[in-house]
Every structure is written in C-alpha cells, then in structure tokens.
Design a protein around this motif. Structure first.
Motif, PDB file in Angstrom:
ATOM      1  N   ARG A 352      -1.750 -40.407 108.911  1.00  0.00           N
ATOM      2  CA  ARG A 352      -2.835 -40.927 108.075  1.00  0.00           C
ATOM      3  C   ARG A 352      -3.098 -42.384 108.440  1.00  0.00           C
ATOM      4  N   LEU A 353      -4.383 -42.725 108.538  1.00  0.00           N
ATOM      5  CA  LEU A 353      -4.819 -44.086 108.817  1.00  0.00           C
ATOM      6  C   LEU A 353      -5.603 -44.605 107.623  1.00  0.00           C
ATOM      7  N   VAL A 354      -5.123 -45.663 107.021  1.00  0.00           N
ATOM      8  CA  VAL A 354      -5.822 -46.330 105.932  1.00  0.00           C
ATOM      9  C   VAL A 354      -5.983 -47.787 106.311  1.00  0.00           C
ATOM     10  N   HIS A 355      -7.212 -48.227 106.375  1.00  0.00           N
ATOM     11  CA  HIS A 355      -7.528 -49.605 106.770  1.00  0.00           C
ATOM     12  C   HIS A 355      -6.978 -49.927 108.158  1.00  0.00           C
ATOM     13  N   GLY A 356      -6.980 -48.915 109.034  1.00  0.00           N
ATOM     14  CA  GLY A 356      -6.573 -49.123 110.413  1.00  0.00           C
ATOM     15  C   GLY A 356      -5.087 -49.105 110.659  1.00  0.00           C
ATOM     16  N   HIS A 357      -4.269 -48.724 109.666  1.00  0.00           N
ATOM     17  CA  HIS A 357      -2.825 -48.734 109.826  1.00  0.00           C
ATOM     18  C   HIS A 357      -2.245 -47.398 109.380  1.00  0.00           C
ATOM     19  N   ILE A 358      -1.120 -47.016 109.991  1.00  0.00           N
ATOM     20  CA  ILE A 358      -0.431 -45.786 109.646  1.00  0.00           C
ATOM     21  C   ILE A 358       0.243 -45.948 108.275  1.00  0.00           C
ATOM     22  N   VAL A 359       0.056 -44.949 107.394  1.00  0.00           N
ATOM     23  CA  VAL A 359       0.659 -44.963 106.066  1.00  0.00           C
ATOM     24  C   VAL A 359       1.421 -43.659 105.872  1.00  0.00           C
ATOM     25  N   ASP A 360       2.280 -43.639 104.846  1.00  0.00           N
ATOM     26  CA  ASP A 360       3.046 -42.451 104.518  1.00  0.00           C
ATOM     27  C   ASP A 360       2.162 -41.407 103.862  1.00  0.00           C
ATOM     28  N   GLU A 361       2.692 -40.179 103.769  1.00  0.00           N
ATOM     29  CA  GLU A 361       1.923 -39.093 103.186  1.00  0.00           C
ATOM     30  C   GLU A 361       1.711 -39.279 101.686  1.00  0.00           C
ATOM     31  N   ASP A 362       2.618 -39.972 101.005  1.00  0.00           N
ATOM     32  CA  ASP A 362       2.472 -40.167  99.568  1.00  0.00           C
ATOM     33  C   ASP A 362       1.652 -41.404  99.230  1.00  0.00           C
ATOM     34  N   HIS A 363       1.086 -42.051 100.239  1.00  0.00           N
ATOM     35  CA  HIS A 363       0.260 -43.225  99.988  1.00  0.00           C
ATOM     36  C   HIS A 363      -1.043 -42.793  99.332  1.00  0.00           C
ATOM     37  N   PRO A 364      -1.508 -43.502  98.288  1.00  0.00           N
ATOM     38  CA  PRO A 364      -2.764 -43.105  97.629  1.00  0.00           C
ATOM     39  C   PRO A 364      -3.938 -43.205  98.581  1.00  0.00           C
ATOM     40  N   SER A 365      -4.832 -42.229  98.482  1.00  0.00           N
ATOM     41  CA  SER A 365      -5.977 -42.166  99.376  1.00  0.00           C
ATOM     42  C   SER A 365      -7.127 -42.984  98.815  1.00  0.00           C
ATOM     43  N   PRO A 366      -7.643 -43.960  99.549  1.00  0.00           N
ATOM     44  CA  PRO A 366      -8.787 -44.723  99.044  1.00  0.00           C
ATOM     45  C   PRO A 366     -10.054 -43.895  98.993  1.00  0.00           C
TER      46      PRO A 366
END
Length: 554
Positions: A352-366
């Motif tokens: 998952r890419l959020v704001h151009g960076h790799i995040v965990d699967e449990d990170h909230p989706s913007p």
C-alpha cells in the motif's frame, strides 16, 4: 583534428572543457550576450570557412534560452561559410514531449527538430533520448549514444556483489531500458507498478465490498427484494427432465402400438431439455447422479445457494464426495482447493502506498476517509436505512477508484487514464494525500542489491516509492538509483537524500548539476561523459564507425 572547431554554449561549459582536453583542441571563440530586453546575441570571433563546426549545448535550468542560443549559433556558423555544423546535445530539450497527450497538445520535440533543420544543422549527437523513435523527427543523421556501458562499468568496479543484483524498472515504460542493462550484466530484472485502486488481499473483503454479496445473507436469502433475485435464481433453476423413452430393438418390432402418435405430437418441436442435457450445472448433476467437481478453485469455494435448497440426492452426495473430488479438494474435503499455490506467485508482492510511502495493511486509508468520514466504512455491514451509493450500484469497482469520478475518466486518444498515465500524473498521484495507491513488485529481490534504472531523475516520488517497495516488501539489501540525466527538479535531491532506503544516486553529467546542489548530498555520484562525447566527435569528423561506443567492456 584539422579543419574542425568546437564551440561551447552557455549551458554546460565544464563539459566542453573536458571534451576539448580529451581531443587536444581549443574552444572556439564566440561572444554570447543578452540585450536588456532578454534577446540573445551571438558573434563568432574565429574563422570557420570550409571547416567542420561542433556546437556543444545541453539543456539546463534555462532551457528556452539554451535552445534559442543554439539555433542562433547554428545560423551564424552557416552564415560564416562553415562546411558542416554538428549539434552536440547531451540532453535533448523537450524530449518528454514526443507525443500528443491530448487532442489539443503539441509534439514539441518534433518542433525542436524542425527548428534545428531550418537553422541549418547537418548532424545531431545526443545521449539517451527519452524515446528512441524521436530520431524519425529529424531530416539529418542522428547519433543517439547510450550511457549504459558507462553505468555498467561503474557497477562492476564499485558494487562488491553485483553478480547477485537485480535490475528493477520503477514503471512499465522503462522495461526495455532495464532489460538491456540486465542482459549486458547477465542479471535478473524486475518491475514495480503502481495502481490507483487499492488491491484487496482478502477474498472476504472483496465479497463484502461487492453489492451482490452485501445483500446476500448467509442462509441464501436476499436482504433486498428485487435486487439480484432474477439473475441468481435463473442460474440455479432446475429444468425438470423427462424420463428417456426406450426404443425396442429393430429385430423384434412391436406388433401393436398402445399410444399411436397424433398429428399434433408430430408437429410439436422437441424441447431443449428432452433433446439434450440441460446446460444448467445442477441439472447435469442430477442426470449423471455423480456430483460434478468444478475445475476452478473459485467455483469450489463459492456456493450461491444454501445446501438445504438442493435435492435430497444432491445433499447426500455432497456430504460424501467421491475419491476424485477428495483428491482435488485435499484430505479434508473442504476449501483447500481455493488456495493458489503457483510458485511463481511468490515473486509477486503487493503493498500500500499512502502519500508516496509504503504503509502497513492496518494503516487507515485516506481514500475511504475522504468518502465516508470513517476508515471502517468498508468493513461494517450495511444498514437497512443506509442507501447504497450510486457509484457502487453503477459498477463493482472499489471505493478508492471512485475518487477519480470528477476527473477525465477516458484518455483523449483512447483508453483509460490508468493505462495511459504519464510519469507526471503518477508523481501527482503519489503526492496526493487523499489518494491511496497499490504498488506491485514482480521479481525476487530478497537479500540482493537492487539497481533501479531509468533515463532521467526529475521528481522523487516514484523513485522513493520503488525503493521502499523493494526494501520493505521485497527484502533488498541496498538500492542504487541510476539514470543518465539528473534533472533534480525542486527538492528532489534533498528528498532522495533523506530516504533511508536509497543508498546511492548514480547519474552522468550530461545535464549540468549545480555544484551547490551536489554538495548537499553524500549519496550522489556523477559519471563523466566527456570521453564518450569526445570519441563520438572524433569518429564523426574522420568518418569512422561509432558502433564501438555501444559495446560493453570490462
């Protein structure tokens, strides 16, 4: 080099000095100045009559001034009776605008080629055009040199375990360039792709996100009447079969017919169910009296109707599957077959890419937060009072992709935006804080160094995303970002310096890098292309072949 003059533009004087030192030539005298209103003035101060003139002018931060300066210098040399004029352009300006991106767009690279022809150029020498097809824009010969042998030599000399490395392309458009370097070094290669829609790794989430399965209860009944009954009920409807009529053998014909056929029965056409086996899967199971084992793992793992709705014979046979079914489904006889066990799938990794960076699967989706105001909107069961969103009724695409509903959904020249997205659009999507993207890594990079290769480095978003993907998801040991042209627009170099997943940034000096910017980073390594251009100029002047410049040497 007799009867030859080398002139320098204002874009990259240090590169011209290195070329002249290699050839033992002096830089031709020319006066370049500007008037108070910004106009460029060129005055050639040495004789160039019946001589071969080489003008070295690359792109820089003032790209438009560099282009006009080059055109005026070519025109001045042609007016001074030069025998031939060769434009040496290490970085070709406007090379990224080599095709139309919209119906009212311009092919600016072709316009630059036409301007050079009108100015009177006879030959063009450049390095790593953004698209090699651009050579067809010119009406004169073009030598498109490559920096790949130079980069490959640096890899052999400075990377200890380079034989175990993997060459990775940060987007599908650079695959050809990556495979060329991988073949030269006899290495493996991989690809990193990004998608605006989030990839759902769980099949349960995919079912919950679907309109059909959200309205389908666990007992097989429907929560909303009239939504999906016609389609699903038609699929499971069982057509009653007529018992087959056994015909007597021909050798012993019957002497008496108890029920003679009437005219109406002769003229009545036979039904499809009586003429051949029904196309319905449940009907075929009833005829064969043996449960049919689906060939697809997905078909074995999903059952539309409940077991209680099946006929008694079907439920009895389903409880005791045959030996063949047991061998395909596994020892437990349950949903083991829906697991995909292809070993090639191990080399495909998603993130998952959020704001151009790799995040965990449990990170909230913007993306979901922007729509519903809650990150758990996609996981909670639908309420009876809550209406179904129109975008979910229109299609089964994910909610994240519906953010692009206000954008141009179709590309101007055909195809979808996702299929024809340019690198600039990709960079904008990576920096959008309200957009979540999916990154996919194809290739095994675990415990190996990675060379991320492209023709230029302008914006840092895609480079940082690819580096974090191969390190945090793929398990790579080191990451080398390599390109021919280091444009480093804005704060690109500073952001790549701060990225902990990037170990080295390797570029050439085909595009001038300001010394104050290069001094801010310890990761930057600049390779000199002066020898490559000097040898190309010498061979061109003496009429020799330049094929040796494309070969690799240890």
């Amino acid at each position: 080099m007799r009867h030859a003059q080398i002139f320098s533009g204002s874009s990259h004087p240090s590169l011209v000095e290195g070329i002249c030192d290699r050839l033992g030539q002096k830089i031709g005298k020319a006066e370049l100045k500007k008037f108070s209103n910004g106009e460029t003035s060129v005055q050639i101060q040495s004789s160039i009559r019946d001589q071969h003139v080489f003008i070295v002018q690359s792109g820089s931060g003032k790209i438009n001034d560099n282009v006009m300066e080059l055109l005026i210098m070519i025109s001045a040399c042609k007016g001074g009776s030069a025998k031939s004029v060769t434009a040496v352009m290490p970085y070709f300006p406007y090379s990224r605008q080599s095709k139309k991106k919209s119906h009212r767009g311009a092919i600016t690279a072709r316009m630059i080629a036409n301007l050079l022809h009108v100015a009177g150029v006879n030959h063009v020498i450049t390095i790593d055009l953004h698209a090699s097809q651009m050579q067809g824009f010119f009406k004169c010969p073009v030598d498109n040199l490559v920096a790949e042998p130079l980069i490959a030599r640096w890899i052999r000399m400075n990377v200890p375990n380079w034989r175990e490395a993997v060459v990775v392309s940060k987007n599908p458009g650079g695959t050809k360039r990556v495979t060329s370097l991988a073949d030269a070094l006899k290495l493996s290669f991989g690809i990193v792709t990004t998608d605006r829609r989030r990839f759902r790794t769980s099949g349960l989430h995919s079912m919950n996100a679907s309109v059909i399965y959200e309205r389908l209860a666990m007992d097989g009944t429907y929560d909303t009447a009239g939504l999906v009954e016609p389609d699903l009920d038609a699929a499971v409807a069982i057509t009653p079969l007529e018992p087959p009529v056994s015909e007597p053998p021909v050798s012993n014909p019957p002497t008496e017919v108890s029920n003679p056929p009437t005219e109406s029965s002769k003229s009545r056409p036979r039904t499809r169910a009586s003429s051949k086996a029904s196309s319905n899967p449940y009907a075929r199971r009833l005829v064969n009296s043996v449960p049919e084992t689906p060939s697809s793992p997905l078909a074995r793992s999903i059952r539309i109707g409940p077991i209680s709705d099946l006929p008694p014979t079907m439920s009895a046979q389903t409880d005791k599957p045959s030996t063949t079914a047991n061998s395909e489904l596994g020892e437990t006889g349950e949903g083991d077959g829906d697991e995909y066990t292809d070993e090639r799938a191990r080399d495909v990794i998603h993130g998952r890419l959020v704001h151009g960076h790799i995040v965990d699967e449990d990170h909230p989706s913007p993306a979901f937060s922007a729509i519903s105001g809650s990150t758990n909107h996609r996981n909670r069961p639908p309420s009876d009072d809550e209406p179904i969103p129109e975008n979910m009724l229109a299609s089964f695409i994910s909610t994240a992709s519906s953010l692009h509903h206000n954008r141009d959904t179709e590309h101007a020249l055909g195809g979808s935006v996702d299929a024809a997205a340019s690198s600039e659009e990709e960079e904008e999507d990576l920096k959008n804080p309200e957009l979540e993207a999916t990154v996919t890594l194809v290739g095994n990079v675990k415990d190996r160094p990675v060379f991320i290769m492209d023709d230029m480095i302008d914006k840092p978003g895609s480079w940082i995303a690819a580096a974090e993907t191969v390190v945090k998801r793929g398990g790579a040991t080191k990451v080398y970002c390599m390109a021919t042209h280091g444009l480093f627009g804005g704060e690109c170099l500073e952001e790549m310096e701060e990225c902990q997943c990037i170990d080295r940034i390797v570029v050439t000096n085909a595009f001038p890098i300001p010394p104050e910017k290069a001094a801010q980073t310890r990761k930057l390594i600049v390779l000199d292309v002066a020898n490559l251009l000097a040898e190309a100029i010498r061979r061109n002047h003496h009429g020799e072949s330049i094929s040796q410049l494309f070969m690799h040497y240890d």
